[in-house]
Motif scaffolding. Structure first.
Motif, PDB file in Angstrom:
ATOM      1  N   ALA A  71      -1.824   6.442  -9.649  1.00 10.51           N
ATOM      2  CA  ALA A  71      -2.628   6.984  -8.386  1.00 10.51           C
ATOM      3  C   ALA A  71      -3.424   5.928  -7.714  1.00 10.51           C
ATOM      4  O   ALA A  71      -3.829   5.910  -6.638  1.00 10.51           O
ATOM      5  N   SER A  72      -3.775   4.601  -8.344  1.00  9.88           N
ATOM      6  CA  SER A  72      -4.672   3.806  -7.774  1.00  9.88           C
ATOM      7  C   SER A  72      -3.812   2.895  -7.055  1.00  9.88           C
ATOM      8  O   SER A  72      -4.414   1.772  -6.512  1.00  9.88           O
ATOM      9  N   GLY A  73      -2.534   2.618  -7.158  1.00  5.75           N
ATOM     10  CA  GLY A  73      -1.702   1.837  -6.626  1.00  5.75           C
ATOM     11  C   GLY A  73      -1.334   2.244  -5.184  1.00  5.75           C
ATOM     12  O   GLY A  73      -1.749   3.056  -4.551  1.00  5.75           O
ATOM     13  N   LYS A  74      -0.904   1.215  -4.406  1.00  8.79           N
ATOM     14  CA  LYS A  74      -0.418   1.090  -2.992  1.00  8.79           C
ATOM     15  C   LYS A  74       0.055   2.453  -2.567  1.00  8.79           C
ATOM     16  O   LYS A  74      -0.145   3.165  -1.626  1.00  8.79           O
ATOM     17  N   MET A  75       1.292   2.778  -3.375  1.00 13.05           N
ATOM     18  CA  MET A  75       1.775   3.990  -3.211  1.00 13.05           C
ATOM     19  C   MET A  75       1.303   5.133  -3.503  1.00 13.05           C
ATOM     20  O   MET A  75       1.362   6.211  -3.010  1.00 13.05           O
ATOM     21  N   GLY A  76       0.640   5.255  -4.861  1.00 12.76           N
ATOM     22  CA  GLY A  76      -0.231   6.411  -5.456  1.00 12.76           C
ATOM     23  C   GLY A  76      -1.211   6.676  -4.389  1.00 12.76           C
ATOM     24  O   GLY A  76      -1.326   7.976  -4.199  1.00 12.76           O
ATOM     25  N   GLN A  77      -1.803   6.116  -3.603  1.00 12.37           N
ATOM     26  CA  GLN A  77      -2.779   6.120  -2.621  1.00 12.37           C
ATOM     27  C   GLN A  77      -2.279   6.830  -1.585  1.00 12.37           C
ATOM     28  O   GLN A  77      -2.763   7.751  -0.973  1.00 12.37           O
ATOM     29  N   ASP A 106       5.767   9.993  -9.714  1.00 16.14           N
ATOM     30  CA  ASP A 106       5.451   8.818 -10.229  1.00 16.14           C
ATOM     31  C   ASP A 106       6.211   7.427  -9.399  1.00 16.14           C
ATOM     32  O   ASP A 106       7.174   7.578  -9.273  1.00 16.14           O
ATOM     33  N   PHE A 107       5.481   6.749  -8.950  1.00 15.88           N
ATOM     34  CA  PHE A 107       5.484   5.264  -8.308  1.00 15.88           C
ATOM     35  C   PHE A 107       4.981   4.397  -9.213  1.00 15.88           C
ATOM     36  O   PHE A 107       3.708   3.956  -8.859  1.00 15.88           O
ATOM     37  N   SER A 108       5.308   3.832 -10.115  1.00 10.73           N
ATOM     38  CA  SER A 108       4.626   2.784 -11.017  1.00 10.73           C
ATOM     39  C   SER A 108       5.654   1.712 -11.419  1.00 10.73           C
ATOM     40  O   SER A 108       6.233   1.005 -10.658  1.00 10.73           O
TER      41      SER A 108
END
Length: 263
Positions: free
Chosen positions: A10-16, A69-71
């Motif tokens: 959730a902290s990544g660019k896509m997660g945000q 999930d985008f990780s």
């Protein structure tokens, strides 16, 4: 009735982007935001919402109807195990899986609904349908080249979207993509062979994502191209598909399944 959605990485660019889209959609609600142990955001609030960043999959999934999930591949599988344990549908937008990892995801789909999408953009998945038609008409006559460009931080190449485009083209031609793809032809002193699907990769700057497919005949070229203007197009597609996935039966799904059911 709102769909309760959890977001991994959730902290990544896509997660945000996904979190913002979940909040903007009046049919969805954020119920969990996962980040890795030791991350600086762990325990802090997610924007102005009453949700905090957490690394506890079981707690977050117990109150969610679907998780996005985008990780990275190594981060997806702990989530996959937790999703199966908690019977939570899972949309995977992560790319770079090898065949063994993909098989593990497909096996897990016997227990829960899983949608695996190298690209969640509605535009890209519409382009796949166009490529299928073009390949049926032109594939055997043309030199085919897939050109993809992404930001300098992307580690897998060719992109999952470019690979899926190549697979769609090969399937439409009744061929095996792995037998037709060529990724190193630019470094060999030889002319290209008939029937090859060339793959060209660009990694530079902060390019969000661009894909172009050329069907080159002797005297003319047909081009099908998609450019992402920002990451919102991926988030919009992911949230809409996740809301749909939440009510599906266990099974292995693609964005094409979602799009075809929506029209």
């Amino acid at each position: 009735m709102t769909i309760k959605i959890a977001v991994n990485a959730a902290s990544g660019k896509m997660g945000q982007q996904v979190i913002h889209q979940v909040a903007a959609n009046n049919q969805t609600e954020l119920t969990a935001a996962f980040c890795r142990v030791g991350h600086r955001l762990l325990g802090r609030k997610v924007g102005f919402q009453d949700i905090v960043y957490s690394s506890d999959f079981d707690s977050g999934l117990s109150g969610s109807e679907v998780v996005i999930d985008f990780s990275l591949p190594e981060a997806t599988f702990p989530l996959l195990d937790a999703a199966v344990k908690n019977n939570t549908p899972l949309l995977i937008g992560t790319t770079g899986f090898n065949s063994e990892q993909t098989e593990k995801i497909q096996n897990a789909a016997k227990s829960i609904p899983i949608l695996l999408a190298p690209n969640t953009s509605i535009g890209v998945n519409s382009a796949l349908a166009l490529l299928t038609q073009a390949a049926k008409m032109l594939g055997k006559k043309a030199d085919i080249e897939i050109i993809e460009a992404h930001h300098k931080h992307k580690v897998d190449a060719p992109s999952g979207t470019a690979i899926r485009m190549g697979q769609a083209i090969a399937e439409a031609m009744g061929e095996d993509f792995d037998h037709l793809k060529v990724t190193d032809s630019r470094f060999q002193k030889c002319s290209r062979n008939k029937g090859e699907i060339g793959m060209s990769v660009i990694r530079a700057g902060e390019i969000i994502g661009e894909h172009k497919v050329l069907f080159a005949l002797d005297n003319e070229i047909i081009s099908i191209e998609h450019k992402a203007q920002n990451r919102l197009c991926f988030a919009e597609g992911a949230v809409s598909a996740a809301a749909w996935l939440a009510s599906q039966q266990p099974g292995f799904y693609t964005m094409q399944d979602f799009i075809s059911s929506s029209h």
